[in-house]
Each structure stands twice: as C-alpha cells, then as structure tokens.
Design a protein around this motif. Structure first.
Motif, PDB file in Angstrom:
ATOM      1  N   GLN A  56       0.756  -1.152   0.114  1.00  0.00           N
ATOM      2  CA  GLN A  56       0.073   0.031   0.088  1.00  0.00           C
ATOM      3  C   GLN A  56       0.708   1.208  -0.005  1.00  0.00           C
ATOM      4  O   GLN A  56       0.405   2.200  -0.869  1.00  0.00           O
ATOM      5  N   HIS A  60       0.790   4.275  -2.947  1.00  0.00           N
ATOM      6  CA  HIS A  60       0.387   5.352  -2.464  1.00  0.00           C
ATOM      7  C   HIS A  60       1.344   6.622  -2.997  1.00  0.00           C
ATOM      8  O   HIS A  60       1.265   7.631  -3.576  1.00  0.00           O
ATOM      9  N   CYS A 365     -12.936  10.025   6.192  1.00  0.00           N
ATOM     10  CA  CYS A 365     -13.434   8.837   6.677  1.00  0.00           C
ATOM     11  C   CYS A 365     -13.311   8.645   8.379  1.00  0.00           C
ATOM     12  O   CYS A 365     -13.702   7.855   9.168  1.00  0.00           O
ATOM     13  N   CYS A 390      -6.546  11.090   4.839  1.00  0.00           N
ATOM     14  CA  CYS A 390      -5.680  10.179   4.682  1.00  0.00           C
ATOM     15  C   CYS A 390      -5.592   9.935   3.131  1.00  0.00           C
ATOM     16  O   CYS A 390      -6.154  10.462   2.409  1.00  0.00           O
ATOM     17  N   ASP A 392      -5.897   7.122   1.409  1.00  0.00           N
ATOM     18  CA  ASP A 392      -7.150   6.446   0.639  1.00  0.00           C
ATOM     19  C   ASP A 392      -8.112   7.449   0.181  1.00  0.00           C
ATOM     20  O   ASP A 392      -8.600   7.577  -0.903  1.00  0.00           O
ATOM     21  N   CYS A 393      -8.559   8.337   1.183  1.00  0.00           N
ATOM     22  CA  CYS A 393      -9.521   9.245   0.795  1.00  0.00           C
ATOM     23  C   CYS A 393      -9.041  10.138  -0.130  1.00  0.00           C
ATOM     24  O   CYS A 393      -9.758  10.931  -1.093  1.00  0.00           O
ATOM     25  N   TYR A 396      -9.206   8.675  -3.406  1.00  0.00           N
ATOM     26  CA  TYR A 396     -10.738   8.605  -3.915  1.00  0.00           C
ATOM     27  C   TYR A 396     -11.371  10.067  -4.226  1.00  0.00           C
ATOM     28  O   TYR A 396     -12.304  10.016  -5.100  1.00  0.00           O
TER      29      TYR A 396
END
Length: 421
Positions: A56, A60, A365, A390, A392-393, A396
C-alpha cells in the motif's frame, strides 16, 4: 597456496558465469521474480505465521508522484472532451512472444479491456473503435461507437496472431475513418505495437504527413525495443511514445491515455455543438432500432428530433445525425475542466506535535491519522480548506469524487446563515 586461491577464484568466476547463463535463459517475467527475491521480504508475526506483504505504501507513493506530474502540466489548459479514439492492436507473430506472462497478446487484451472501461468512465461523450494488424493487413474490428461491451466482446474473439505488421496500412485505414469525424471532435490513435519492424507497401513518411494534415494525434506504446519510425510518427503528430518494461509499467502507460490530453493550439477550434437529450422508452415498447436495423422489445432512447430509436448513449443518431447524450454524461465531463488541486503532504512532525492536544482525524473517513503506536501515518491537507485527509481518501477524492468534502462543507456552512437572513 597461491595456486589454490587462484583455482578458487576461477571456480567462483565459473560459478557466477553459470548463474548468469541460467538467468539469461529465463523469460522476463521469471527474471523479475528472481531479481526481486520477494520471498526474502516475508516476515513472521508473534505467533509464527507469515505476514502478508503490504504494497500500500508503494502504491500511495506512485500515486502521489503521478498526481504531482500531472498537476505541473495541467494548469488551465484546453482539453478535448469529445474524443474519437481508434485503438490499433498489433496481432502479428511478434505479439505471441512470451516475454510478458503468459504472452504479449494476453497482457494487451487484459489491459485494453480495463482501459476501455476507464476511458468511457472518464470520457462519457467520446467514442472508441478498434483496428487490428495481422498478416500485413489492417482490419477494422469494431466501428467507432460508445458501447464498451461491444468492443470488449469483439476483441476477445479475435486474438489469433500471425504474419507481419504494417504500420502504414493501419494509419491509412484509420485516417480514412477519422476524416469523417466533425471538426469539433478530437481525433486520436493509440497503437499497441509488438513488432520490431513494419512491412509497408509504400512510403510511410507520406502517410505520416497525411495524418498530420488530418489533425490526428498518434501515440504508441511499444512492447519491444524503441523504433525510430514510431518515435518520428509521435513527434510529427503531437503524440507520445513509450516502451513498456513489464506488465505493471504497461498498465500505467495505457491508463495515462484515459484522461483527455491537452488540445493542440492549432487544432483547438471552439464550436457550438447541437445535442439532443432523448427520453427513455417504456420497458414493453416495440420499435425498430436505427443502429441494428431490427425490431427490438424493451427500453431504448427516442431521438427528440426524428423520433428514431437508439439502444445506448452517447451516440449519434443514424437518421438525422444529432448527437444524443444524457445529463449525467455532461456532469461527468465537467471535472476535467476544473480539476481539484493536488493536496499537500503533511510532515509527520506536525501530526506528532506535543503542543497540539486534540487528535487529528481524517475529514473524510474520520479515522485517526496516528496508528496504534502513536506514530504518524501518511496524510495530506487541502491547500484551500486546510482539512486533513488520509491517502485512501485522497485517492478517492481525486479519482472518483472530484470534489473536496472540506471545501464543500465550508461553502454550505457559509450559505446557511445567508439563507436564514
């Protein structure tokens, strides 16, 4: 003793040479696993079980690097939102080589399917066609259209490889089709080339100049070594040329062509385009489909001008020539005109500041940006609203949502008191 040492040294050299010979006989995908030695990175947990390898952080970092490179070149430039793209796939005998696992054509088919779906998601007003090169002849596999499933199904049925490749025949065929495109459409060709030569019937330099005059942007992704003629074609037409090193690199290269490219200044012409917003027909209605020339039962779309039936959107009415779209298609194309600025990375010292007493959570989140050991994780901050997110957000927001939740909530909070007054 010196002789013994010399023999040991020579023996060591011979063993290394034997090892190099063994690695030289391996395919590219086998050498990848041999060089990386991924089994050496396995770790055990407290109970002695193997921990899964976490990629991951690497994903990233690659995403952040790609986002920064795109933002440095994409500041307020004109882009082509209505694109007409032909994907040219080399099906010569070179495409059956096995240096990509399990073969070049298998890797191409896999990632072309993903590319077509991503292309229509990011370019809902655009259309795609597929051309194949086999036995020195270029054939149109699918006509240009807006249905991803029809293109994918047709491609999966025609993956046999044979003969030589002809770059000139493919360019001549594509040029004949794209010359019929309206002036407001951006004409593009993406060539996935596996061969190291091209068997042409005439002067390919004349064909390249013809493509340049027709305002066709040609880009090539090679699966073998770099070729001068491919590089020259891309330079003359304003496209990009790159060579894939492995499967993951090929996937990254082909997905770079999904977003709309910058419009060439001399080709960018601002025109008003007539579009129709058709109504969806009833489920039980029976009508003759204008695109398939046969009677069909079920839902379709009725052209507001000539009342002809179309199966899917977006498309061009085959009776009156009106461009048929829906309002969600226009909304999905809007974010290319006003993209979100990349978020700034937050240093770990800022998150671990002892003066700051309250915890910093991701605004998207609501997860704590500090892990269980109170170590700062990777985080970003919006340069406008100063909200923390973060990674991941962050991915997205930039790839799917195309709106910053912090900026939107800030605008709504300011609009609420104004409405009360």
């Amino acid at each position: 003793m010196n002789n013994g040492a010399g023999r040991r040294i020579n023996g060591g050299v011979e063993e290394e040479d034997d090892e190099d010979d063994v690695n030289g006989d391996l395919d590219a995908w086998e050498r990848t696993y041999t060089d990386e030695r991924s089994w050496e990175s396995l770790q055990e947990d407290e109970s002695g079980m193997l921990r899964p390898i976490d990629n991951q952080a690497l994903y990233h970092s690659q995403y952040r690097r790609r986002l920064r490179s795109l933002s440095s070149t994409a500041a307020r430039i004109q882009k082509g939102l209505i694109r007409y793209l032909y994907i040219v796939i080399d099906l010569s005998k070179a495409a059956s080589e096995m240096d990509f696992r399990p073969s070049r054509i298998a890797v191409i088919a896999k990632h072309v399917e993903a590319f077509i779906r991503e292309f229509f998601y990011q370019n809902p007003l655009s259309q795609v066609g597929i051309v194949t090169i086999k036995d020195g002849v270029a054939n149109c596999l699918t006509d240009i259209g807006g249905s991803p499933e029809s293109h994918i199904n047709a491609l999966m049925k025609k993956l046999e490889c044979s003969g030589d490749s002809s770059l000139q025949n493919a360019l001549d065929l594509v040029d004949g089709y794209l010359n019929q495109i309206p002036s407001y459409g951006h004409r593009e060709v993406l060539i996935l080339y596996s061969a190291l030569s091209t068997c042409d019937p005439g002067d390919i330099m004349e064909t390249i100049q013809k493509c340049r005059k027709s305002k066709i942007r040609c880009s090539i992704i090679g699966l073998a070594a770099e070729m001068f003629i491919c590089k020259h074609l891309c330079q003359e037409t304003g496209g990009t040329y790159s060579v894939a090193l492995d499967e993951s690199h090929f996937k990254e290269l082909i997905l770079e062509h999904a977003p709309p490219p910058p419009a060439i200044a001399e080709f960018a012409v601002a025109n008003l385009i007539k579009m129709g917003f058709p109504q969806r027909a009833a489920e039980g209605s029976i009508s003759i489909c204008s695109c398939h020339k046969e009677a069909k039962v079920g839902a379709g779309y009725t052209c507001p001008r000539c009342k002809a039936r179309a199966c899917e959107l977006p498309t061009e009415c085959s009776v009156c020539g009106l461009t048929l779209v829906s309002s969600p298609h226009l909304a999905r194309s809007y974010h290319h005109l006003f993209p979100i600025a990349p978020f700034d990375e937050v240093p770990s010292s800022h998150l671990n500041d002892p003066i700051r007493k309250q915890k910093i959570n991701c605004f998207g989140c609501q997860q704590n940006l500090l892990d269980s050991g109170n170590k700062a994780g990777l985080a970003v901050v919006c340069p406008k609203c100063k909200r923390y997110f973060c990674l991941d957000c962050d991915i997205y927001i930039h790839e799917s949502l195309h709106n910053c939740p912090g900026c939107d909530s800030f605008r709504h909070s300011k609009a609420a008191p104004a409405s009360e007054d």
